[in-house]
Design a protein around this motif. Structure first.
Motif, PDB file in Angstrom:
ATOM      1  N   UNK A  79       0.835  -1.197   0.000  1.00 14.21           N
ATOM      2  CA  UNK A  79       0.000   0.000   0.000  1.00 14.21           C
ATOM      3  C   UNK A  79       0.871   1.250   0.000  1.00 14.21           C
ATOM      4  N   UNK A  80       0.280   2.343  -0.429  1.00 13.55           N
ATOM      5  CA  UNK A  80       0.994   3.619  -0.444  1.00 13.55           C
ATOM      6  C   UNK A  80       1.477   3.975   0.955  1.00 13.55           C
ATOM      7  N   UNK A  81       0.643   3.760   1.941  1.00 13.89           N
ATOM      8  CA  UNK A  81       0.993   4.086   3.320  1.00 13.89           C
ATOM      9  C   UNK A  81       2.209   3.278   3.794  1.00 13.89           C
ATOM     10  N   UNK A  82       2.231   1.985   3.495  1.00 15.82           N
ATOM     11  CA  UNK A  82       3.360   1.128   3.893  1.00 15.82           C
ATOM     12  C   UNK A  82       4.648   1.537   3.174  1.00 15.82           C
ATOM     13  N   UNK A  83       4.533   1.782   1.890  1.00 22.44           N
ATOM     14  CA  UNK A  83       5.716   2.156   1.115  1.00 22.44           C
ATOM     15  C   UNK A  83       6.239   3.508   1.574  1.00 22.44           C
ATOM     16  N   UNK A  84       5.355   4.458   1.752  1.00 23.55           N
ATOM     17  CA  UNK A  84       5.758   5.791   2.209  1.00 23.55           C
ATOM     18  C   UNK A  84       6.428   5.706   3.571  1.00 23.55           C
ATOM     19  N   UNK A  85       5.858   4.948   4.477  1.00 24.26           N
ATOM     20  CA  UNK A  85       6.411   4.799   5.816  1.00 24.26           C
ATOM     21  C   UNK A  85       7.827   4.215   5.773  1.00 24.26           C
ATOM     22  N   UNK A  86       8.003   3.144   5.011  1.00 22.05           N
ATOM     23  CA  UNK A  86       9.330   2.512   4.915  1.00 22.05           C
ATOM     24  C   UNK A  86      10.347   3.455   4.277  1.00 22.05           C
TER      25      UNK A  86
END
Length: 101
Positions: A79-86
């Protein structure tokens, strides 16, 4: 021989900044095309590059392990949220290993 010992602080910091930019570039690629094979290949290449650098660079082991852990998590993020966070965590941690003048 530890090649990084032969580099000045400016050279090391410039290389770390380049790594940060490469990791950050994952976000617009994902936002434009989603999770593609090209993006997966880019993340794999970045993981190898960062892992190799951290093997030759003397920094806090906990930071090194955190960086590698988040890069590996990035490989499986969907997800965008997971990728952005990492991406943001890796960039922040890489910034912390820059050396002072």
């Amino acid at each position: 021989m530890n090649y990084t010992k032969n580099l000045s602080h400016n050279q090391l910091n410039a290389y770390i900044a380049k790594l940060i930019n490469k990791v950050y570039s994952v976000l617009p690629i994902y936002e434009e095309d989603g999770k593609t094979e090209q993006l997966s290949n880019k993340i794999d290449g970045l993981l190898r590059c960062i892992d190799g650098f951290l093997c030759s660079y003397q920094c806090d082991e906990d930071l090194s392990l955190d960086i590698i852990s988040y890069m590996q998590e990035l490989q499986f993020a969907d997800t965008h949220e997971e990728i952005r966070s990492c991406v943001l965590k890796v960039c922040n941690l890489l910034d912390k290993i820059k050396v002072g003048d």
